[in-house]
Write an enzyme that holds these catalytic residues in place. Sequence first.
Site, PDB file in Angstrom:
ATOM      1  CD  GLU A  67      -1.885  -2.353   1.392  1.00  0.00           C
ATOM      2  OE1 GLU A  67      -0.750  -2.638   1.846  1.00  0.00           O
ATOM      3  OE2 GLU A  67      -2.780  -3.207   1.233  1.00  0.00           O
ATOM      4  CG  HIS A 136     -11.142  -6.788   6.845  1.00  0.00           C
ATOM      5  ND1 HIS A 136     -10.380  -7.618   7.616  1.00  0.00           N
ATOM      6  CD2 HIS A 136     -10.613  -6.843   5.602  1.00  0.00           C
ATOM      7  CE1 HIS A 136      -9.429  -8.173   6.875  1.00  0.00           C
ATOM      8  NE2 HIS A 136      -9.533  -7.714   5.646  1.00  0.00           N
TER       9      HIS A 136
END
Lengths: 340, 327
Positions: A67, A136
């Site tokens: 990322e 999440h």
Amino acid sequence: MSVMSFLGAIGAAQKEAMDADDRVIIIGEDVEANVYGTTGGGKTRQETGDFVQMYGRNRIRNTPISEEGIVGAAAGAAMTGLRPIVDLSYSSFLYMAMDQLVNQVAKNRYMFGGQASMPAVFRSAMFYGLNTGAHHSDRPYPMFMNVPGLKIMVPSTPSDAKGLLRTAIDMDDPVLTFEACILWGLKEEVNDDEFWLPFGVARTHREGTDVTIVAISSSVQEALAAAAELEAEGVSVEVIDPRTLVPLDKQAILNSVAKTGRLVVVEPAHRTCGAAGEISAIVAEEVFDSLKAPIVRLTAPDMQIPFSPALEKQMYPSKDGIVDAVRRVTGQARLVAVGE
Amino acid sequence: MVTLTDEFMLEMQRRMLRIRAFDERASKMVKRGHIPGTVHTSIGQEAQVVGATMALGDNDYMSGNHRSHGHPIGKGSPLGPLMAELQGKGTGVCKGKGGSLHLADFNVGSLGESGIVGSSIPIAMGAALSSQVLGRDTVALAFFGDGAANQGVLYESMNMSGTWKLPVIFLCENNQYALSTPAHTVTSGVIADRAAGFGIPGVRVEDGQDVLAVYAAVSEAVARARRGEGPTLIEVVTYRYNEHSEGLRLGTDYRPSDEREAWLKKDPIVLFREHLIANGHTAEAMDALEAEVLAEVDAAVEFSENSPWPDASVGFDDLYTDSEYAA
């Protein structure tokens, strides 16, 4: 017009932008396989395939799980002529790229005296409410409201998602878009033609005179359901969706509260330093004299998100909680109690 | 061995002298309070900087780090706006908003120095991605130190750009110390060898005080990148003569004095001056070049001193492209 889901509308905006401008690229994990449904041909998939077949690997960049590198590459690319759309999949993954987002993406234009422009969009999905557990389920947009230089959109309908995303892609500033997964299946008629919705312009979903509800992301649907229920009780509720949090349409909120005198702010993020807290403070500072009752915030508590469905659901504001809050600010809750 | 024209080699010496003179002046100005904050000088590392920047073309990009003045000077950025930026003046290259740590001059392909160690490495990768997607022939170079060589983002960047064969050069300026920490105490193995793990060339320039050696290594990497063959990691071994930052006084002597003495004998500017004289230039011509550069730095300081402070209202510009900040 055609019926589009929230996710389909995002895909449509991406396709429009890819068609309109060769400088637009999509970069992220699993974008080639169209895992999340926003990099595909949609209804014409049989004929045209997914984006990778339509636009090729030069513009559809499947990445490793890196990322920080992905966001940094997008920043450097945006500073030198591309207009990247970065698909970061889950919002929780933004933290992996925090240095790039905060120190490069947000600061470079200002720090370099306006030499850089940063036309990049960072998409991420908030999977809250779907039993994915603490890693999440984040709703981290308020953290990024604290980073000058970023723009932030939180669409709550398919049409808004399409029009705002198109504006974001065509904009010369970096935009973070937070998409609630619980809205992915939401469908409505959406304009098939290109359209651009402005940032900093709130949408008034319904007008009312007794209470203003400012709702964010999936809370908008809950607020509309609450407003319909309250209407039957004779309470007139105005529901406002800011749609973009940076810039924020302060005036629409202030005008509404000046009219109704009551404010309930609803969002799925944590309570401390949230968007609801910020909006409440603005209203208290600007139109305190209009208030007929204390402002009420409905947010997630400052808790981690548990996995079990039996534990998770209570963490986010619901229609029933909003109805209760409106009854509180209109004084009806007390009347009911006294009546009993 | 590359053959360079006299004119090109004189320009190399000129740019190394500019970095030296600019940084020596900046160091004095910090100590006298004429530059707010601090600066990190490239004194001693001029060959490593200029050998790299002069291997790049005018349209090529680079990103850098906190040891920040040499990179834009080496790429040809005018000295006046750089000095004005160090002083926080309105005529600064970043209008006084960046300062020493965040110099950027997009006119010469300088995409910005970074105060966060390692943070600008993927910025250069992104510039290389632009080049590839848009079919340009530009390359990008990321300057970073031995300290940044232990940041994870370098390896994410080497992996991604290796996979995509991006035209990028990762240039590690190994001056052997991350502030006070000797590189060998925190670095496992040899930095250049790490390239092998990504299937890309790794080159170690052992004599980073030799501008021609650095130039040759970087030129080869640039040519490779332009041919579409992908990235190269280059580690240049060099030494900084000054403290980590100007004005810093550490309680312990972390660098052995004989080590610094040995490196002072390998002053890249003295070495290249001798090389030029050995190749037909006169000592007088070299002296004249040095005097010219000192005059350039004087002029840059004068430009800066005579420049106004930025108007306070400017502090609220340039956050976004399409709107002013509104409180």
